[in-house]
Each structure stands twice: as C-alpha cells, then as structure tokens.
Design a protein around this motif. Structure first.
Motif, PDB file in Angstrom:
ATOM      1  N   UNK A 238       0.806  -1.240  -0.072  1.00  0.00           N
ATOM      2  CA  UNK A 238      -0.047  -0.039  -0.046  1.00  0.00           C
ATOM      3  C   UNK A 238       1.018   1.077   0.112  1.00  0.00           C
ATOM      4  N   UNK A 239       0.640   2.073  -0.797  1.00  0.00           N
ATOM      5  CA  UNK A 239       1.623   3.223  -1.028  1.00  0.00           C
ATOM      6  C   UNK A 239       0.778   4.407  -0.252  1.00  0.00           C
ATOM      7  N   UNK A 240       1.368   5.276   0.766  1.00  0.00           N
ATOM      8  CA  UNK A 240       0.565   6.031   1.388  1.00  0.00           C
ATOM      9  C   UNK A 240       1.469   7.482   1.203  1.00  0.00           C
ATOM     10  N   UNK A 241       0.757   8.682   1.484  1.00  0.00           N
ATOM     11  CA  UNK A 241       1.537  10.035   1.296  1.00  0.00           C
ATOM     12  C   UNK A 241       2.450   9.905   2.457  1.00  0.00           C
ATOM     13  N   UNK A 242       3.621  10.549   2.073  1.00  0.00           N
ATOM     14  CA  UNK A 242       4.797  10.641   3.380  1.00  0.00           C
ATOM     15  C   UNK A 242       4.164  11.224   4.433  1.00  0.00           C
TER      16      UNK A 242
ATOM     17  N   UNK B  48       3.351  11.277  10.125  1.00  0.00           N
ATOM     18  CA  UNK B  48       2.606  11.412  11.326  1.00  0.00           C
ATOM     19  C   UNK B  48       2.677  10.114  12.517  1.00  0.00           C
ATOM     20  N   UNK B  49       2.431   8.905  11.676  1.00  0.00           N
ATOM     21  CA  UNK B  49       2.352   7.779  12.477  1.00  0.00           C
ATOM     22  C   UNK B  49       3.851   7.528  13.351  1.00  0.00           C
ATOM     23  N   UNK B  50       4.969   7.640  12.587  1.00  0.00           N
ATOM     24  CA  UNK B  50       6.148   7.650  12.969  1.00  0.00           C
ATOM     25  C   UNK B  50       6.470   8.432  14.238  1.00  0.00           C
ATOM     26  N   UNK B  51       5.866   9.784  14.173  1.00  0.00           N
ATOM     27  CA  UNK B  51       6.353  10.826  14.963  1.00  0.00           C
ATOM     28  C   UNK B  51       5.477  10.527  16.057  1.00  0.00           C
ATOM     29  N   UNK B  52       4.159   9.962  16.253  1.00  0.00           N
ATOM     30  CA  UNK B  52       3.465   9.450  17.420  1.00  0.00           C
ATOM     31  C   UNK B  52       3.782   8.102  17.988  1.00  0.00           C
ATOM     32  N   UNK B  53       4.612   7.518  17.257  1.00  0.00           N
ATOM     33  CA  UNK B  53       5.104   6.189  17.592  1.00  0.00           C
ATOM     34  C   UNK B  53       3.845   5.117  17.743  1.00  0.00           C
TER      35      UNK B  53
END
Length: 76
Positions: free
Chosen positions: A47-51, A56-61
């Motif tokens: 699945x290709x998602x916008x960066x 956002x998910x990575x920053x919010x762990x």
C-alpha cells in the motif's frame, strides 16, 4: 475476595482516585485502543501512502499497519 454489593452501590464520587495520576497529553499520546480478538486471517498487501501520513504515525510512535487496519475495519 471482592465485595460486589459494596462496589455496585458506590457512586463516582465515592471512588478514591488519590493514587491514580491524571492522564497528561504525554501519556495520552502513547495510548492505544484494544479492539476484540484478532482477525483469523490476514492478507499481505503493498500500500502506497502519502509521506505526510506515514511520518505522522512515526512521530506519534503508532504501529501504523495495525492502526490503519483498524481504521479501515471501522470504516466498512
């Protein structure tokens, strides 16, 4: 052993929260919702998602694959 009758007769005002810290924004940031049992079957998908979304998910762990799966299940 629990005293269920006493517990059932208590109001919210009767509960002693003195040993429970308030939930701060920092604590809430790391919270997650547990939903029922896991699906019996999962399928792999690219699945290709916008960066912006991934970052956002990575920053919010947050475990993005699990959370996106839950969001899609809620949507359908």
């Amino acid at each position: 052993m629990s005293n269920w009758e006493k517990l059932e007769s208590m109001t919210d005002e009767d509960i002693d929260f003195s040993d429970c810290p308030e939930i701060s924004p920092e604590i809430a940031k790391n919270a997650f919702i547990r939903r029922g049992l896991k699906s019996p079957e999962k399928q792999s998908l690219t699945l290709f998602l916008d960066a912006e979304v991934v970052n956002w998910y990575k920053q919010n762990e947050i475990k993005h694959q699990t959370e996106i799966n839950h969001l899609l299940k809620e949507y359908i």
